[in-house]
Motif scaffolding. Sequence first.
Motif, PDB file in Angstrom:
ATOM      1  N   THR A 171       0.862  -1.197   0.000  1.00 23.64           N
ATOM      2  CA  THR A 171       0.000   0.000   0.000  1.00 23.64           C
ATOM      3  C   THR A 171       0.892   1.239   0.000  1.00 23.64           C
ATOM      4  O   THR A 171       2.060   1.169   0.381  1.00 23.64           O
ATOM      5  CB  THR A 171      -0.913   0.065   1.250  1.00 23.64           C
ATOM      6  N   ILE A 172       0.300   2.351  -0.405  1.00 24.63           N
ATOM      7  CA  ILE A 172       1.070   3.605  -0.348  1.00 24.63           C
ATOM      8  C   ILE A 172       1.127   4.089   1.103  1.00 24.63           C
ATOM      9  O   ILE A 172       2.185   4.420   1.616  1.00 24.63           O
ATOM     10  CB  ILE A 172       0.400   4.701  -1.222  1.00 24.63           C
ATOM     11  N   TYR A 173      -0.020   4.129   1.761  1.00 28.39           N
ATOM     12  CA  TYR A 173      -0.086   4.647   3.130  1.00 28.39           C
ATOM     13  C   TYR A 173      -0.545   3.548   4.081  1.00 28.39           C
ATOM     14  O   TYR A 173      -1.267   2.624   3.675  1.00 28.39           O
ATOM     15  CB  TYR A 173      -1.039   5.852   3.203  1.00 28.39           C
ATOM     16  N   ALA A 174      -0.139   3.674   5.357  1.00 25.63           N
ATOM     17  CA  ALA A 174      -0.554   2.688   6.358  1.00 25.63           C
ATOM     18  C   ALA A 174      -0.803   3.399   7.683  1.00 25.63           C
ATOM     19  O   ALA A 174      -0.067   4.322   8.056  1.00 25.63           O
ATOM     20  CB  ALA A 174       0.522   1.618   6.525  1.00 25.63           C
ATOM     21  N   LYS A 175      -1.861   2.985   8.369  1.00 29.72           N
ATOM     22  CA  LYS A 175      -2.098   3.438   9.742  1.00 29.72           C
ATOM     23  C   LYS A 175      -1.683   2.281  10.665  1.00 29.72           C
ATOM     24  O   LYS A 175      -1.656   1.117  10.240  1.00 29.72           O
ATOM     25  CB  LYS A 175      -3.573   3.816   9.925  1.00 29.72           C
ATOM     26  N   PRO A 176      -1.403   2.582  11.945  1.00 30.72           N
ATOM     27  CA  PRO A 176      -0.813   1.555  12.827  1.00 30.72           C
ATOM     28  C   PRO A 176      -1.601   0.248  12.925  1.00 30.72           C
ATOM     29  O   PRO A 176      -0.999  -0.824  12.930  1.00 30.72           O
ATOM     30  CB  PRO A 176      -0.748   2.268  14.185  1.00 30.72           C
ATOM     31  N   LYS A 177      -2.936   0.316  12.945  1.00 28.14           N
ATOM     32  CA  LYS A 177      -3.700  -0.940  13.073  1.00 28.14           C
ATOM     33  C   LYS A 177      -3.530  -1.848  11.853  1.00 28.14           C
ATOM     34  O   LYS A 177      -3.556  -3.071  11.966  1.00 28.14           O
ATOM     35  CB  LYS A 177      -5.196  -0.635  13.240  1.00 28.14           C
ATOM     36  N   GLY A 178      -3.399  -1.251  10.680  1.00 25.31           N
ATOM     37  CA  GLY A 178      -3.299  -2.052   9.458  1.00 25.31           C
ATOM     38  C   GLY A 178      -1.879  -2.441   9.104  1.00 25.31           C
ATOM     39  O   GLY A 178      -1.651  -3.396   8.354  1.00 25.31           O
ATOM     40  N   ARG A 179      -0.927  -1.720   9.655  1.00 26.44           N
ATOM     41  CA  ARG A 179       0.484  -1.894   9.264  1.00 26.44           C
ATOM     42  C   ARG A 179       0.994  -3.340   9.347  1.00 26.44           C
ATOM     43  O   ARG A 179       1.695  -3.801   8.431  1.00 26.44           O
ATOM     44  CB  ARG A 179       1.316  -0.964  10.149  1.00 26.44           C
TER      45      ARG A 179
END
Length: 165
Positions: free
Chosen positions: A121-129
């Motif tokens: 992915t281009i961007y990630a938030k902590p829960k999905g990382r």
Amino acid sequence: MSLPEKAFPVSWDQFHRDARALAWRLAGANGGWKAIVCITRGGLVPAAVISRELGIRLIETVCVASYHDYTEQGDLRVLKEINPELLKDDGENVLIVDDLTDTGKTAAIVRAMMPKAHFATIYAKPKGRPLVDTFVTEVSQDTWIYFPWDMGFSYQKPIAEDQRG
Ligand SMILES: O=P(O)(O)OC[C@H]1O[C@H](OP(=O)(O)OP(=O)(O)O)[C@H](O)[C@@H]1O
Ligand SMILES: [Mg+2]
């Protein structure tokens, strides 16, 4: 509708640069991707850039929808599955592409379809990382990413006015 606290607006230029940066990282990770599976609709945009940069011409979609009313996530619905031909070998040498991972729910559902595929992915938030193999930029969980295809020009209040409430 609850709005996340912080806003992270992304221009077309920045998105293109970040998608290229992801392609550079992926080029270093593996030479032999046999196909891209992009998660619609958001994954279509980075998939176009990555397929061009890495010369991957076989592009498949998996169609998943969950967010409605802008920032509210509902039940995940798979509207179109992946071609069974690509599911062979648990998706080995297949590249899954999405624009971002937030809670990680979309990533978890698609990962389960192809456990050996590489998830980018281009961007990630902590829960999905933890569900993503390669990404470019992390933003905090209380940030909403505004993509250029969802945006138009509008007046911006000065920062000081915002702080006065
Ligand atoms: O990690 P999650 O919390 O599951 O959220 C991430 C997913 O949410 C958005 O897609 P959305 O379902 O809004 O559909 P869209 O791509 O058609 O906009 C985004 O493009 C990701 O696919
Ligand atoms: Mg999406």
